[in-house]
Design a protein around this motif. Sequence first.
Motif, short mmCIF file in Angstrom:
data_model
loop_
_atom_site.label_atom_id
_atom_site.label_comp_id
_atom_site.label_asym_id
_atom_site.label_seq_id
_atom_site.Cartn_x
_atom_site.Cartn_y
_atom_site.Cartn_z
N ARG A 79 10.72 -30.63 9.25
CA ARG A 79 11.63 -29.68 9.02
C ARG A 79 11.43 -29.07 7.56
O ARG A 79 11.95 -27.96 7.21
CB ARG A 79 12.99 -30.39 8.91
CG ARG A 79 14.33 -29.99 8.36
CD ARG A 79 15.40 -30.88 8.33
NE ARG A 79 15.07 -32.52 8.18
CZ ARG A 79 15.48 -33.45 8.84
NH1 ARG A 79 16.50 -33.35 9.67
NH2 ARG A 79 15.20 -34.68 8.60
N ASN A 138 12.19 -39.95 17.94
CA ASN A 138 13.01 -38.78 17.85
C ASN A 138 13.00 -37.58 18.91
O ASN A 138 13.76 -36.84 19.47
CB ASN A 138 13.22 -38.51 16.52
CG ASN A 138 13.94 -39.54 15.61
OD1 ASN A 138 14.28 -40.57 15.80
ND2 ASN A 138 14.08 -39.26 14.33
N ARG A 139 11.77 -37.55 18.70
CA ARG A 139 11.27 -36.40 19.48
C ARG A 139 11.59 -36.25 21.14
O ARG A 139 12.03 -35.52 21.65
CB ARG A 139 9.82 -35.80 19.34
CG ARG A 139 9.23 -34.60 20.00
CD ARG A 139 7.59 -34.53 19.68
NE ARG A 139 7.17 -34.61 18.32
CZ ARG A 139 7.29 -33.56 17.38
NH1 ARG A 139 7.75 -32.55 17.74
NH2 ARG A 139 6.94 -33.86 16.19
N LYS A 141 13.72 -38.40 22.19
CA LYS A 141 15.23 -38.08 22.32
C LYS A 141 15.93 -36.98 22.32
O LYS A 141 16.79 -36.59 23.34
CB LYS A 141 15.87 -39.04 21.32
CG LYS A 141 17.37 -39.20 21.33
CD LYS A 141 18.10 -40.17 20.07
CE LYS A 141 19.40 -40.44 20.23
NZ LYS A 141 19.67 -41.23 18.99
N ILE A 142 15.45 -36.16 21.59
CA ILE A 142 15.89 -34.74 21.71
C ILE A 142 15.41 -33.96 22.90
O ILE A 142 16.15 -33.15 23.52
CB ILE A 142 15.37 -33.82 20.32
CG1 ILE A 142 15.96 -34.43 19.17
CG2 ILE A 142 15.51 -32.35 20.51
CD1 ILE A 142 15.28 -34.01 17.79
N GLN A 143 14.08 -34.14 23.34
CA GLN A 143 13.48 -33.52 24.54
C GLN A 143 14.42 -34.18 25.84
O GLN A 143 14.56 -33.24 26.63
CB GLN A 143 12.00 -33.89 24.77
CG GLN A 143 11.47 -33.07 25.83
CD GLN A 143 11.51 -31.75 25.64
OE1 GLN A 143 11.07 -31.20 24.44
NE2 GLN A 143 11.77 -31.13 26.58
N TYR A 145 17.69 -34.57 25.59
CA TYR A 145 18.66 -33.72 25.75
C TYR A 145 18.51 -32.34 26.29
O TYR A 145 19.40 -31.80 26.89
CB TYR A 145 19.35 -33.70 24.13
CG TYR A 145 19.80 -34.80 23.55
CD1 TYR A 145 20.42 -35.90 24.22
CD2 TYR A 145 19.65 -35.21 22.28
CE1 TYR A 145 21.22 -37.06 23.55
CE2 TYR A 145 20.16 -36.32 21.55
CZ TYR A 145 20.70 -37.08 22.25
OH TYR A 145 21.31 -38.32 21.76
N ILE A 146 17.39 -31.86 25.83
CA ILE A 146 17.24 -30.46 26.26
C ILE A 146 16.91 -30.62 27.82
O ILE A 146 17.29 -29.70 28.63
CB ILE A 146 15.54 -30.01 25.61
CG1 ILE A 146 16.36 -29.65 24.18
CG2 ILE A 146 15.23 -28.69 26.28
CD1 ILE A 146 14.97 -29.31 23.25
#
Length: 162
Positions: A79, A138-139, A141-143, A145-146
């Motif tokens: 980020r 974290n990656r 978790k986000i993946q 969601y996607i």
Amino acid sequence: HAVSTLVARDWYENLASDPDDDTARLVAKGSVAVLGIISYIVAIQEISFIVELANIAFEGAAQIFPLVVGAFFWRSATREGAIAGFSLGVIVTALLTFGFVTIPKGLPGFLPGFYGLLINVTTFIGLSLVVDAVPDENRSKIQGYINRATSQQRKQSRKSDD
């Protein structure tokens, strides 16, 4: 109208200690007037100024491309690298476009956005290599969601096709 809604939702509701709908509506209406005045001031300028503003908007928008590619295809992207790269890219583009800085004589005369993009990519990669990347948990978790969102979209699309 859309920008005033963004001002009310993204700025007022995040900055106010106790946001309420009536005040958010008032902020949105007030920002319509302010944005209208700003638009009028820009519109009465010489056409060359308006062309420069449009040019910087397009070249500035190009600064997002490395961030999108990095986010999807480079696991070490951070980020901090993305924000710094984007910010410096836009700043360099603006400085070159408005003539505050000139391109050194030995370099080809490309558009300012190209040089902003070079600074952007260099900063994005350099800073991302120095700063710790997003943890894999974290990656994942986000993946997740996607993946859920896209599978729900596919299911809805199939239902509407039937």
